[in-house]
Design a protein around this motif. Structure first.
Motif, mmCIF file in Angstrom:
data_model
loop_
_atom_site.group_PDB
_atom_site.id
_atom_site.type_symbol
_atom_site.label_atom_id
_atom_site.label_comp_id
_atom_site.label_asym_id
_atom_site.label_seq_id
_atom_site.Cartn_x
_atom_site.Cartn_y
_atom_site.Cartn_z
ATOM 1 N N GLY A 228 0.983 -1.237 -0.035
ATOM 2 C CA GLY A 228 -0.093 0.105 -0.067
ATOM 3 C C GLY A 228 0.992 1.344 -0.015
ATOM 4 N N ASP A 229 0.444 2.392 -0.722
ATOM 5 C CA ASP A 229 -0.479 2.545 -1.711
ATOM 6 C C ASP A 229 -0.064 2.663 -2.912
ATOM 7 N N CYS A 230 -0.657 1.911 -3.745
ATOM 8 C CA CYS A 230 -0.139 1.608 -5.180
ATOM 9 C C CYS A 230 -0.969 2.249 -6.137
ATOM 10 N N ALA A 231 -2.248 2.831 -5.865
ATOM 11 C CA ALA A 231 -3.089 3.085 -6.723
ATOM 12 C C ALA A 231 -3.801 4.582 -6.586
ATOM 13 N N ILE A 232 -3.743 5.201 -5.233
ATOM 14 C CA ILE A 232 -4.674 5.992 -5.390
ATOM 15 C C ILE A 232 -3.743 7.672 -4.878
ATOM 16 N N ASN A 233 -3.228 7.397 -3.840
ATOM 17 C CA ASN A 233 -2.420 8.631 -3.288
ATOM 18 C C ASN A 233 -1.012 9.031 -3.857
ATOM 19 N N PRO A 234 -0.705 10.081 -4.879
ATOM 20 C CA PRO A 234 0.004 10.407 -5.423
ATOM 21 C C PRO A 234 1.412 10.823 -4.665
ATOM 22 N N ASP A 235 1.383 11.581 -3.521
ATOM 23 C CA ASP A 235 2.385 12.098 -2.652
ATOM 24 C C ASP A 235 1.720 12.390 -1.235
ATOM 25 N N PRO A 236 1.466 11.582 -0.374
ATOM 26 C CA PRO A 236 1.080 11.440 0.885
ATOM 27 C C PRO A 236 1.903 12.176 1.926
ATOM 28 N N ASP A 237 1.511 13.186 2.610
ATOM 29 C CA ASP A 237 2.297 13.781 3.723
ATOM 30 C C ASP A 237 2.640 12.632 4.939
ATOM 31 N N ALA A 238 3.229 12.953 5.854
ATOM 32 C CA ALA A 238 3.773 12.050 7.023
ATOM 33 C C ALA A 238 2.542 11.566 7.752
ATOM 34 N N ALA A 239 1.372 12.447 7.911
ATOM 35 C CA ALA A 239 0.091 11.978 8.624
ATOM 36 C C ALA A 239 -0.676 11.174 7.738
ATOM 37 N N GLN A 240 -0.607 11.463 6.491
ATOM 38 C CA GLN A 240 -1.617 10.493 5.697
ATOM 39 C C GLN A 240 -0.683 9.141 5.414
ATOM 40 N N LEU A 241 0.551 9.089 5.178
ATOM 41 C CA LEU A 241 1.216 7.989 5.232
ATOM 42 C C LEU A 241 0.990 6.995 6.243
ATOM 43 N N ALA A 242 1.152 7.386 7.591
ATOM 44 C CA ALA A 242 0.832 6.885 8.704
ATOM 45 C C ALA A 242 -0.532 6.192 8.860
ATOM 46 N N GLU A 243 -1.597 6.912 8.174
ATOM 47 C CA GLU A 243 -2.828 6.545 8.135
ATOM 48 C C GLU A 243 -3.084 5.536 7.125
ATOM 49 N N ILE A 244 -2.357 5.499 6.037
ATOM 50 C CA ILE A 244 -2.236 4.503 5.022
ATOM 51 C C ILE A 244 -1.773 3.175 5.587
ATOM 52 N N ALA A 245 -0.613 3.458 6.610
ATOM 53 C CA ALA A 245 -0.087 2.169 7.080
ATOM 54 C C ALA A 245 -1.128 1.453 8.070
ATOM 55 N N ILE A 246 -1.661 2.176 8.868
ATOM 56 C CA ILE A 246 -2.835 1.731 9.749
ATOM 57 C C ILE A 246 -3.926 1.280 8.963
ATOM 58 N N GLN A 247 -4.489 1.789 7.997
ATOM 59 C CA GLN A 247 -5.419 1.206 7.286
ATOM 60 C C GLN A 247 -5.253 -0.132 6.642
ATOM 61 N N SER A 248 -3.760 -0.493 6.243
ATOM 62 C CA SER A 248 -3.188 -1.488 5.348
ATOM 63 C C SER A 248 -3.119 -2.586 6.377
ATOM 64 N N ALA A 249 -2.921 -2.243 7.771
ATOM 65 C CA ALA A 249 -2.621 -3.168 8.488
ATOM 66 C C ALA A 249 -3.884 -3.742 9.009
#
Length: 712
Positions: free
Chosen positions: A550-571
């Motif tokens: 994750g994320d390989c399809a939606i968010n082009p350049d997430p900031d640190a907070a968004q990247l942390a949220e992607i990690a939690i969602q993926s987990a």
């Protein structure tokens, strides 16, 4: 190391299919099963079929068998012990990488009189349990029992501690309904009642066959559907050359028809999967085949016979069908001789027919008794989530979820076929948004059997019902006229059905772009309460393990907070599908070995994610090799609980994520399931426009499970 030796009662019993099916059934139990064929019985220049098919299907390495010439030479020189030592050496090579090994025995035949003795010696040399494999006929229990009895005696009868079970393959006399093809392992297909009746009939003369000590572990029906060759498999058999090869490696011969009468009396034969056989001078047959193809009927192909060369002008007239992939062959045999030869075509799976091998493998595994498997394993292995186990769990969980999934691309052929499969296997209740007559036309042309309870809804009949609710949902942003116009798009209409809880999930993308699928979800479904963004994951089905990207399809350049949220969602997504997450935040630097804004972003995202979810194993920044390779992880991050063991990989931006997933998918020939969207209030999932029918089936299953998880 447990070893199971499969010993056939003779030729044509489906030994290759039995071996592959048993390996797959074990994989679905989470057991890493290896395969060995110690001795080949083919000529020196022939690739071993079972070994090659096992490699293609499992993506696991094995070893090449000892050649037939070597076997003959060793035996003629009285060197059976040395031959068995070589077999043990091959076995030990495979044992290093696997929990259990399935071994293919020799076929007893009129040429190789040594086969039975060598099978017995092999079982002793490998300390293997023996499963006897035979074909069967429900109407002839005595004949089946006599074939089995000969092999039972070879291994010392019922008193033998080696004999473990009997697997009956290619069983005749069962209904064709019993021969349906599963998408993945499906224990519900097991013919428990038929097995009990057949065993009872056998036991009237042979009471020990099917008893507790020597159980029948599976009764596998003969399936016409799984015995169908591709048209590419026919050419050499009928001494033919290609006029147009087209889709010869994809199209299968469900049945064949010899056209000899006036064409008006033969038109009913021009149906999906039909191989048309006709004399070369029958211009009317060539034109009828071309017209059928142009009308969307996927004929298996056309075989033109006799010495006449097909007319070039007529072939030029058929260019539309040729461009659509219609395979056309010419043979100098007569039409009758051609039809006769095709009836004698072997049932064996060609080495390059991976699609058929995978279907047969799932089919056989679905008929193997899981209680016998569990007793054989005896709790001696810690199950792992192999790709086969993942797919199996995916389907079983979706069956239990009982969710309604809307498919806006309702008249798209792959989508129709996937919906029919999901409906008939109870994977989901599918709703096709399309004109019913369009769906029926596609289904008829392609030979797709539509289940009676498959819902087909004409968008024109329901569209007006959603105008006012859509205006309300997007208050202040659109008016009635704009809502009515947007609802012309079936994806928007399906998303409104989801927003109003009339369905549980939506799958689209076979013909629509990702933006077409996702935009209405952003506008109408919105993000879940705990999240501020929508992201995606792919499940990467590697040979030994399932990874989450994750994320390989939606968010082009997430900031640190968004990247942390992607990690939690993926987990959380990983957990929902039975994966215990170990999350690596990927960067071009491991720990503090590098510097720069991108590394700092990943480090900050790691800190935020760890703070928000202390229950998760999260580490970063980690380079990909430090995250995935144990030796590199120990060297670069020795104190990390994730390094070298990661199974959830979070990429710093879309450029990195999308590139990595596609590189791994293509270079390593890895199946990827997804993208699965996460963070929405309700599940919406996007397909690749090149998606296969199975890809759509698994995405529907995945969406049903998401809906169930969110409901809980």
């Amino acid at each position: 190391m447990k070893t199971i030796l499969l010993v056939p009662t003779g030729e044509g019993v489906g030994l290759t299919s039995a071996c592959l099916g048993l390996v797959y059934a074990l994989e679905c139990q989470g057991v890493k099963a290896g395969f060995l064929r110690p001795f080949t019985q083919e000529g020196a220049d022939t690739v071993d079929r079972t070994t090659a098919l096992y490699h293609h299907i499992s993506q696991s390495e094995t070893v090449e068998p000892i050649s037939y010439n070597t076997v003959l030479q060793r035996l003629s020189q009285g060197e059976q012990d040395e031959l068995l030592e070589d077999a043990v050496r091959l076995h030990r090579q495979i044992a290093k990488q696997h929990d259990l090994i399935i071994v293919q025995g020799l076929l007893p035949n009129t040429t190789d009189g040594f086969a039975d003795d060598l099978n017995t010696a092999l079982a002793q040399a490998l300390d293997a349990k023996v499963v006897i494999v035979s074909n069967a006929d429900i109407q002839q229990p005595l004949q089946t029992a006599d074939k089995l009895e000969q092999q039972i005696r070879n291994f010392g009868g019922l008193s033998s501690t080696r004999l473990s079970g009997i697997l009956l393959m290619r069983t005749k006399g069962l209904s064709e309904e019993s021969a349906q093809i599963p998408v993945t392992l499906n224990p519900a297909l097991r013919l428990t009642e038929d097995t009990e009746k057949f065993v009872a009939a056998i036991q009237q003369t042979h009471p020990h066959i099917g008893c507790e000590k020597l159980p029948v572990i599976g009764l596998v029906p003969f399936s016409k559907t799984l015995s169908v060759p591709r048209i590419s498999d026919l050419a050499a058999h009928i001494s033919a050359y290609w006029i147009n090869e087209g889709e010869a490696k994809q199209r299968r011969v469900q049945h064949s028809s010899l056209i000899s009468a006036n064409i008006e009396h033969e038109l009913h034969k021009f149906v999906a999967g039909e191989l048309i056989i006709s004399a070369s001078d029958r211009v009317d047959v060539l034109l009828a085949s071309s017209l059928a193809s142009s009308n969307g009927i996927p004929l298996a192909g056309l075989v033109l016979t006799e010495h006449y060369q097909p007319n070039d002008l007529v072939l030029e007239f058929c260019q539309t069908a040729i461009k659509q992939g219609l395979p056309i062959l010419h043979t100098e045999l007569s039409a009758f001789e051609t039809a006769q030869k095709l009836t004698n075509l072997s049932n064996e799976i060609p080495v390059d027919d991976i699609e058929r091998a995978e279907q047969v493998t799932r089919f056989v595994s679905s008929h193997i008794n899981p209680d016998w498997l569990n007793a054989t394993l005896n709790g001696s292995y810690k199950p792992r989530l192999s790709p086969s186990a993942f797919r199996h769990e995916l389907v079983q969980k979706s069956i239990a979820a009982k969710k309604r999934i809307v498919l806006p691309e309702g008249d798209e052929p792959r989508t129709i076929q996937a919906a029919a499969i999901c409906q008939s296997r109870h994977i989901a209740q599918c709703i096709l948004l399309a004109k019913p007559e369009s769906v029926l036309e596609v289904a008829k042309a392609r030979g797709i059997e539509l289940p009676d309870d498959l819902e087909i809804i004409d968008p024109d009949l329901i569209r007006e019902n959603y105008v006012a609710p859509m205006v309300e949902l997007r208050k202040g942003k659109i008016n009635e006229l704009q809502a009515r116009e947007q609802l012309q798009d079936s994806v928007v209409l399906g998303t409104m059905m989801l927003a109003l809880d009339q369905v549980d999930g939506l799958v689209s993308g076979a013909v629509h772009t990702t933006a077409n699928t996702v935009r209405p979800a952003f506008q109408l479904i919105k993000t879940a309460p705990d999240y501020s963004l929508v992201s995606s994951v792919f499940f990467m089905l590697l040979p030994d393990e399932v990874y989450v990207y994750g994320d390989c399809a939606i968010n082009p350049d997430p900031d640190a907070a968004q990247l942390a949220e992607i990690a939690i969602q993926s987990a959380d997504s990983a957990k929902a599908f039975g994966i215990d997450p170990r999350i690596a935040m990927i960067s071009y630097s491991t720990g503090t070995s590098g510097a720069g804004a991108e590394v700092e972003k990943v480090a900050e995202a790691t800190r935020i994610a760890q703070e928000r979810r202390p229950d998760l194993l999260i580490d970063g920044p980690l380079q990909y090799d430090a995250a995935s390779v144990e030796s590199v992880g120990r060297q670069k991050a020795p104190d990390s609980q994730v390094a070298g063991r990661a199974n959830v990989f979070i990429f710093p931006d879309l450029n990195t994520g999308n590139t990595t997933y596609k590189a791994v998918q293509r270079a390593a020939n890895v199946v990827s399931v997804g993208p699965m969207l996460q963070g929405l209030n309700k599940p919406v999932n996007d397909l690749s426009r090149g998606a296969l029918v199975d890809d759509i089936v698994f995405t529907i299953a995945l969406t049903a499970i998401q809906a169930d998880q969110q409901g809980q």
